[in-house]
Motif scaffolding. Sequence first.
Motif, PDB file in Angstrom:
ATOM      1  N   UNK A   1      83.130  47.462  75.672  1.00 27.76           N
ATOM      2  CA  UNK A   1      84.524  47.895  75.593  1.00 27.76           C
ATOM      3  C   UNK A   1      85.339  47.294  76.737  1.00 27.76           C
ATOM      4  N   UNK A   2      84.784  47.300  77.933  1.00 26.61           N
ATOM      5  CA  UNK A   2      85.480  46.728  79.084  1.00 26.61           C
ATOM      6  C   UNK A   2      85.740  45.240  78.889  1.00 26.61           C
ATOM      7  N   UNK A   3      84.748  44.510  78.416  1.00 26.47           N
ATOM      8  CA  UNK A   3      84.920  43.071  78.207  1.00 26.47           C
ATOM      9  C   UNK A   3      86.041  42.795  77.211  1.00 26.47           C
ATOM     10  N   UNK A   4      86.110  43.600  76.163  1.00 25.80           N
ATOM     11  CA  UNK A   4      87.154  43.409  75.153  1.00 25.80           C
ATOM     12  C   UNK A   4      88.528  43.770  75.711  1.00 25.80           C
ATOM     13  N   UNK A   5      88.603  44.840  76.476  1.00 23.11           N
ATOM     14  CA  UNK A   5      89.879  45.230  77.085  1.00 23.11           C
ATOM     15  C   UNK A   5      90.409  44.119  77.986  1.00 23.11           C
ATOM     16  N   UNK A   6      89.534  43.490  78.728  1.00 16.43           N
ATOM     17  CA  UNK A   6      89.963  42.459  79.672  1.00 16.43           C
ATOM     18  C   UNK A   6      90.446  41.187  78.988  1.00 16.43           C
ATOM     19  N   UNK A   7      90.185  41.057  77.701  1.00 14.10           N
ATOM     20  CA  UNK A   7      90.676  39.895  76.953  1.00 14.10           C
ATOM     21  C   UNK A   7      92.090  40.118  76.412  1.00 14.10           C
ATOM     22  N   UNK A   8      92.560  41.367  76.443  1.00 11.79           N
ATOM     23  CA  UNK A   8      93.818  41.708  75.785  1.00 11.79           C
ATOM     24  C   UNK A   8      94.899  42.103  76.785  1.00 11.79           C
ATOM     25  N   UNK A   9      96.129  41.809  76.404  1.00 13.92           N
ATOM     26  CA  UNK A   9      97.272  42.152  77.243  1.00 13.92           C
ATOM     27  C   UNK A   9      97.668  43.612  77.071  1.00 13.92           C
ATOM     28  N   UNK A  10      97.544  44.114  75.840  1.00 19.49           N
ATOM     29  CA  UNK A  10      97.945  45.490  75.543  1.00 19.49           C
ATOM     30  C   UNK A  10      96.767  46.286  74.996  1.00 19.49           C
ATOM     31  N   UNK A  11      96.835  47.602  75.199  1.00 21.06           N
ATOM     32  CA  UNK A  11      95.908  48.530  74.562  1.00 21.06           C
ATOM     33  C   UNK A  11      96.761  49.587  73.880  1.00 21.06           C
ATOM     34  N   UNK A  12      96.405  49.940  72.646  1.00 21.94           N
ATOM     35  CA  UNK A  12      97.217  50.893  71.894  1.00 21.94           C
ATOM     36  C   UNK A  12      96.318  51.795  71.060  1.00 21.94           C
ATOM     37  N   UNK A  13      96.867  52.950  70.688  1.00 14.99           N
ATOM     38  CA  UNK A  13      96.137  53.905  69.861  1.00 14.99           C
ATOM     39  C   UNK A  13      97.136  54.832  69.195  1.00 14.99           C
ATOM     40  N   UNK A  14      96.666  55.557  68.175  1.00 14.60           N
ATOM     41  CA  UNK A  14      97.549  56.505  67.498  1.00 14.60           C
ATOM     42  C   UNK A  14      97.450  57.913  68.074  1.00 14.60           C
ATOM     43  N   UNK A  15      96.650  58.088  69.109  1.00 12.79           N
ATOM     44  CA  UNK A  15      96.648  59.317  69.911  1.00 12.79           C
ATOM     45  C   UNK A  15      96.341  58.935  71.356  1.00 12.79           C
ATOM     46  N   UNK A  16      96.894  59.697  72.288  1.00 18.18           N
ATOM     47  CA  UNK A  16      96.498  59.518  73.674  1.00 18.18           C
ATOM     48  C   UNK A  16      95.033  59.916  73.783  1.00 18.18           C
TER      49      UNK A  16
END
Length: 272
Positions: free
Chosen positions: A175-190
Amino acid sequence: MHHHNHYYGQAHILARYAGLDFDHPPRLRGYLQHGWNIGCGWNPVHEFYDGAWRFTWSDAPRRRGHALGRRNYHSIGAPFLYLLDLEPAAEEEREGTLWFLFHGWEGGKIQGDHQRLIDEIRETEPGPVTFSLYYTEYERPEVRRYYEDAGFRVVSFGRRGFSYERTDRRFLFKQLAELRRHKRVAANRLSTAIFYGVAAGCEPAVYGDPMQMEGENPLFGGESRIKRLWPEMLGKSIDLEAARATTDVELGRSWMMPAAELRMLFDWRERV
């Protein structure tokens, strides 16, 4: 040790940080919070054995637990923060959005308007979208197909495990590796993933149909309480400085411990 402590490989991360065996972490004598929580750190009906320690990420769950008459809390910071220290980020250009669907669990499926959510994502996100599904949705073809047919890259990071079986110990690493590839993180709930994304350097967004889960327990207040208490974390364009400050509080950055203190707290001392 309660098997929840192994969820997502959290006990393994703490063991590695403490200088111990990652693959076979020693027993943690108590209960370790395994996800962001608007209550006392656990679900409303979680059972605890008498006298057990409750290891929370931050101080807020401890305070809420005390208000419920519960004791033996100790805040230590989220294991994900320790993982960030263990796995320093490399210089990498970020692109697009990693989007997390609110997920169910082994005992409850989500229900909602997936096509409406896809339409809103297309209208909102400026770049390519990688769509993350928890395995409970990834293994439901009728759900996964919505997002594959929309042209999104669909990923899943594995299983959290249950009763020490099928735990993907590298879930949070992936999950961390994927997050570091992206500029934004989003979801339909906090949710936990949003805070992880901010900690990993992403710009956050929370929008879209929040969907419903079968058997969802409203005891802690649900979505309406989140809107009252964390309004700065909701929306399609969120103030990054405010989001980072809230993330540090919710993940318990100020409660992190050095390795020697963790070993002492967990009684992970070498026996001679």
